[in-house]
Design an enzyme around this catalytic site. Sequence first.
Site, PDB file in Angstrom:
ATOM      1  CE  LYS A  57     -30.188  87.830  49.381  1.00  0.00           C
ATOM      2  NZ  LYS A  57     -30.706  86.983  48.288  1.00  0.00           N
ATOM      3  CD  GLN A  83     -32.185  87.486  44.898  1.00  0.00           C
ATOM      4  OE1 GLN A  83     -31.228  87.690  45.634  1.00  0.00           O
ATOM      5  NE2 GLN A  83     -33.326  87.007  45.346  1.00  0.00           N
ATOM      6  CG  ASP A 128     -28.829  81.102  47.887  1.00  0.00           C
ATOM      7  OD1 ASP A 128     -29.033  81.627  48.994  1.00  0.00           O
ATOM      8  OD2 ASP A 128     -29.211  81.593  46.803  1.00  0.00           O
TER       9      ASP A 128
END
Length: 300
Positions: free
Chosen positions: A54, A98, A121
């Site tokens: 990422k 994460q 997200d």
Amino acid sequence: MGAKIIDGREFAAEVRGKVKDHVTRLASEHSIVPGLAVVLVGQDPASQVYVRSKGKATVEAGMKSVEHKLAADTSERELLALIDQLNNDPSIHGILVQLPLPEQMNEDLVVNAIEPAKDVDGFHISNVGLLGTGRKSMVPCTPLGCLMMLRDHHGSLSGLDAVIIGRSNIVGRPMAQLLIGDSCTVTVAHSRTRDLPEVVRRADVVVAAVGRPAIVQADWIKPGATVIDVGINKVEAPERGEGKTRLAGDVDFEPASRVAGAITPVPGGVGPMTIACLLANTLTACCRSNDIPEPVGLTA
Ligand code: NAD
């Protein structure tokens, strides 16, 4: 005739290229650089790989990438303090924690501590509610990637029968909201669905997000249907040598590709779109926070 294979790597490269062009324009016209902060707690090897890729993709798109790596025994309070700091940092437009988090952390609490406008997200409960009521929100990356591929293939999705297999908060449910938003007639199937093959046979569009290799059989697919395979499963691959594995999707790919009109492979289908959409979401968040028109075709 065989199905069109939807090349997720190629499409993701196109999306990343568009993001990069917008980022270049933001810098030259507004002197703004979108910033993404990724927070990793602990040493989970898979998570470390995700975070690294990422960060690399963020830099390649011309954006600022910040990585915060915290020890596995970090307290929830320390993590919340970091999120608060990032929420208040004007150079950071997207924050991603994460998952999974270590046991001592309450994931819901942590995710909902992220400023919803920076929640790239799309997991914050405010964004879930906005998406569920058809309003502008941050959209989870994997279903956003599926939507982009479907729009690209079909043009309009209006009136199509869509069957989503899986009802998770990460894939199945937001996918259903997105397809309702594009005027599909949506059915969400799951582990308790009676006669799954018959349900899938109705679908013009099938999105499989189960996590079971080759669960979706070729004779479940309506001829000409579009099949989006989200599943990522590790299966044994003795042909590659003893103890070797390979990745497989939820769809029995070879036979299904002789029936479907279009299909995504695994690997090389939905997977690459997820990171591309994370970059797109970071750009969108940056534009929204600066009252700059957001890029066309990179949001839901
Ligand atoms: P999950 O385990 O949270 O949800 C799986 C869903 O499948 C559940 O809703 C369950 O009801 C349903 N299900 C289970 N068994 C079933 C059965 N026999 N028949 C019908 N439905 C059944 O998983 P998830 O997080 O939604 O992920 C699904 C798959 O997608 C996994 O393989 C995951 O690795 C993959 N995934 C891929 C990406 C990507 O970037 N490509 C991103 C997220 C998830």
